[in-house]
Design an enzyme around this catalytic site. Structure first.
Site, short mmCIF file in Angstrom:
data_model
loop_
_atom_site.label_atom_id
_atom_site.label_comp_id
_atom_site.label_asym_id
_atom_site.label_seq_id
_atom_site.Cartn_x
_atom_site.Cartn_y
_atom_site.Cartn_z
N GLU A 21 0.89 -1.18 0.00
CA GLU A 21 -0.22 0.04 0.19
C GLU A 21 0.94 1.26 -0.14
O GLU A 21 1.69 1.46 1.04
CB GLU A 21 -0.89 0.14 1.04
CG GLU A 21 -2.04 1.16 1.02
CD GLU A 21 -3.07 0.83 2.25
OE1 GLU A 21 -3.61 -0.13 2.38
OE2 GLU A 21 -3.52 2.00 2.66
N ASP B 77 4.10 -14.51 11.46
CA ASP B 77 2.99 -15.30 10.78
C ASP B 77 1.87 -13.87 11.10
O ASP B 77 1.36 -13.89 12.10
CB ASP B 77 2.56 -16.59 11.69
CG ASP B 77 1.19 -16.92 11.04
OD1 ASP B 77 0.30 -16.15 10.20
OD2 ASP B 77 0.91 -18.21 11.45
N LYS C 297 -7.74 -1.55 11.11
CA LYS C 297 -7.06 -1.83 9.72
C LYS C 297 -6.02 -0.97 9.52
O LYS C 297 -4.85 -1.56 9.29
CB LYS C 297 -8.26 -1.90 8.56
CG LYS C 297 -7.63 -2.43 7.33
CD LYS C 297 -6.94 -1.32 6.54
CE LYS C 297 -6.59 -1.76 5.13
NZ LYS C 297 -5.74 -1.07 4.42
N HIS D 52 -2.95 9.99 0.31
CA HIS D 52 -2.96 8.53 -0.39
C HIS D 52 -2.80 8.64 -1.93
O HIS D 52 -2.03 7.99 -2.43
CB HIS D 52 -4.20 8.07 0.05
CG HIS D 52 -4.54 6.66 -0.32
ND1 HIS D 52 -3.88 5.60 0.42
CD2 HIS D 52 -5.21 6.07 -1.51
CE1 HIS D 52 -4.22 4.56 -0.13
NE2 HIS D 52 -4.91 4.70 -1.29
C1 MEV Z 1 -6.12 2.66 4.70
O1 MEV Z 1 -5.35 1.69 4.48
C2 MEV Z 1 -6.13 3.01 6.39
C3 MEV Z 1 -6.84 3.97 6.94
O2 MEV Z 1 -8.28 3.86 6.21
C4 MEV Z 1 -7.16 3.94 8.28
C5 MEV Z 1 -8.03 4.87 8.89
O3 MEV Z 1 -9.17 5.07 8.38
O4 MEV Z 1 -7.97 5.17 10.33
C6 MEV Z 1 -6.49 5.37 6.53
#
Ligand code: MEV
Length: 442
Positions: free
Chosen positions: A85, A296, A280, A393
Site C-alpha cells: 500500500e 505469521d 485496519k 494517499h
Molecule cells: C487505509 O489503508 C487505512 C485507513 O483507512 C485507516 C483509518 O481510516 O484510520 C486510512
C-alpha cells in the site's frame, strides 16, 4: 472444465507451469515468461524459496521498505516494512519524525504467556475426572520433558496445565488449558508438540487409572492445538506531549486538534464500522513489520481482532486522552512474535530485517511492532481530521496510475511536477497524461 490432476505436487516446476499454461492460459507462452521473470537467477536462493511451500512456481514480490527515525525507549530504529500500500511507509516515517522531537515512543511488554488447548469429551462424572486429572497432572507435564528440555534451557517451557469444564456449553466437553513461555520463539511447533504429547498421555492414563475413572468412562480427544488468541502476550506502547506541541492549522488550534483527535478515537471506541477501519490502519503498520521479520501475520491479525472484541463489542485498539494539558496516545495489543525459529534464520531479507533492528529479542520486536501500529494510527487520524485521507494517499498512488498508463520517465517527471501544486485524482492524472501525449503528437 479444467481436468482433475493427480500427483501435481510430484511434477517438476516446469511441468507444473506447463500444466497451468495448457489448462488455464490457453497455451499462452507469455504466462511462462511472466512467471519466470520473477525467478531468482541465484539457483540456490531460488531453491530455498521453492522449498518454503508446496507447488511453488514463482516468487511474489512485495516492496521491502524502511521507515527511519523511530525513537523507542530512547533508542533509534529504522523499521523494515514489507507492504504494497503506497502511503503506509510514508505515513509511518512522518509519524516517527513528528514524535522523535517530542520524546519518542515508550513501549513495554507486561507478559508473554501463550496458550494451547487439548479439547476432549468425557462422559462420566466430573468429580472423578477432576480427581483423575489431579492425580496425573505432574506426570502429564513431565511426559513432555523430551520436548521442553531445550526450551527450559532458554528460560521458557510449560507454565501450567488446567482442567476446564465446558460441559455446560457442549455436552461432555472439557479442555486441558495449557500455558507456555516460548521466550524468543513464536513457539507454534513447540506448543503443538507439547499438546499432542499431553493428549496421548491423557488417553493412555485414562485407560489405566481404573480406580478413579469407571470402566466405560471414556476420554475422546477431539483436537490439540495452540490458540492464536493471546491476551496475555501483550505489548503496550504510547506517546505523549504537551497539547501545545501538537500541530495547528489555519482552521484548528493545537487544542482543537487534540480534541478532534480524541473524538476520532472515541468514535472508533463505540462504533464498530469505524473501529474496524481504524484497526485496519493500525494493522497496516503491524503486518508490514510482521512480514518483514518473517512472522505469521495471519496469527497476529486473528489475535489482534479477537482482542479488540474481548469485552463483547469490537472496539479501537488505541486510546487517546487529554489530561492536564498533556495529550496521551497509546496502544495495547497482543503480539505473539518470534525472533528465532521459523523463517528467521532462513529468509535472507528476514535476517537482514532483524539485523537492521539490532537483532532484537521477541519482547523488543513486540515493542517495535506495536510502535509501528501506533505510528500508523497517528498518521491516519492526523490526515483524517485535517486534510482528509485522499490527499496523501493519492500523492503516493500517483506513481501507480502513471505506471498503469505506461508513462515514460519524462512524462512521469512532468506529471509529478504538475501535481506538486494540484490535487491528485485518477481523472486528473489521466487528463494530464493525455494532454502531454497530444502535445507531443502535434
Ligand atoms: C487505509 O489503508 C487505512 C485507513 O483507512 C485507516 C483509518 O481510516 O484510520 C486510512
Amino acid at each position: 472444465m479444467t481436468p482433475v490432476v493427480s500427483g501435481f505436487s510430484k511434477l517438476s516446476k516446469d511441468q507444473k507451469i506447463n500444466w497451468l499454461v495448457t489448462h488455464h492460459f490457453n497455451n499462452d507462452h507469455n504466462t511462462i515468461d511472466i512467471l519466470k521473470t520473477y525467478w531468482n537467477s541465484d539457483e540456490k536462493l531460488q531453491k530455498l524459496h521453492d522449498e518454503f511451500a508446496e507447488n511453488t512456481i514463482s516468487n511474489y514480490y512485495l516492496p521491502f521498505s524502511v521507515a527511519p527515525n523511530f525513537l523507542i525507549n530512547g533508542q533509534r530504529y529504522t523499521i523494515p516494512m514489507a507492504i504494497e500500500e503506497s502511503s503506509v511507509v510514508a505515513a509511518a516515517s512522518k509519524a516517527a519524525k513528528f514524535w522523535q522531537n517530542r520524546g519518542g515512543f515508550t513501549a513495554e511488554v507486561p507478559s508473554t504467556t501463550k496458550v494451547g488447548q487439548v479439547h476432549f469429551t468425557y462422559s462420566g462424572d466430573r468429580t472423578r475426572l477432576k480427581a483423575f486429572f489431579n492425580r496425573i497432572k505432574s506426570d502429564l507435564i513431565s511426559s513432555a520433558s523430551h520436548i521442553t528440555k531445550n526450551m527450559e534451557k532458554r528460560g521458557g517451557g510449560i507454565l501450567d496445565v488446567v482442567l476446564r469444564d465446558k460441559s455446560s456449553e457442549i455436552e461432555n466437553y472439557y479442555q486441558l488449558h495449557c500455558t507456555f513461555d516460548t521466550v524468543d520463539a513464536m513457539g507454534a511447533n513447540f506448543i503443538n508438540s507439547c499438546l499432542e504429547q499431553f493428549a496421548d498421555f491423557l488417553t493412555k492414563a485414562s485407560m489405566t487409572c481404573k480406580d478413579v475413572l469407571n470402566t466405560g468412562e471414556h476420554i475422546e480427544i477431539i483436537m490439540s492445538i495452540l490458540s492464536n488468541y493471546v491476551p496475555e502476550c501483550l505489548v503496550k506502547a504510547s506517546v505523549s506531549c504537551l497539547v501545545k506541541e501538537l500541530p495547528s492549522t489555519e482552521e484548528l488550534t493545537s487544542l482543537q486538534y487534540a480534541q478532534k483527535f480524541v473524538r476520532a478515537v472515541q468514535i472508533a471506541k463505540i462504533e464498530p464500522y469505524r473501529a474496524v477501519t481504524h484497526n485496519k490502519g493500525i494493522m497496516n503498520g503491524i503486518d508490514a513489520v510482521v512480514l518483514a521479520t518473517g512472522n505469521d501475520f495471519r496469527a497476529i491479525e486473528a489475535g489482534a481482532h479477537a482482542y479488540a472484541s474481548k469485552d463483547g463489542n469490537y472496539t479501537s485498539l488505541t486510546n487517546a486522552i487529554i489530561d492536564n494539558d498533556i495529550f496521551h496516545f497509546s496502544i495495547q495489543i497482543p503480539l505473539a512474535l518470534g525472533t528465532v525459529g521459523g523463517l528467521t534464520s532462513l529468509h535472507p531479507l528476514v535476517k537482514l530485517s532483524l539485523h537492521l533492528l539490532g537483532n532484537p529479542n521477541a519482547k523488543k520486536l513486540m515493542e517495535i511492532t506495536a510502535v509501528a501500529g501506533l505510528a500508523q494510527n497517528f498518521a491516519a487520524i492526523n490526515s483524517l481530521i485535517t486534510t482528509g485521507i485522499q490527499q496523501g494517499h493519492m500523492k503516493m498512488h500517483l506513481m501507480n496510475i502513471l505506471n498503469q498508463f505506461r508513462a515514460t520517465e519524462q512524462e512521469k517527471k512532468q506529471v509529478v511536477e504538475y501535481f506538486k501544486t494540484n490535487t491528485v485524482t485518477h481523472n486528473e492524472v489521466v487528463t494530464q497524461i493525455k494532454k502531454l501525449r497530444s502535445q507531443i503528437a502535434k
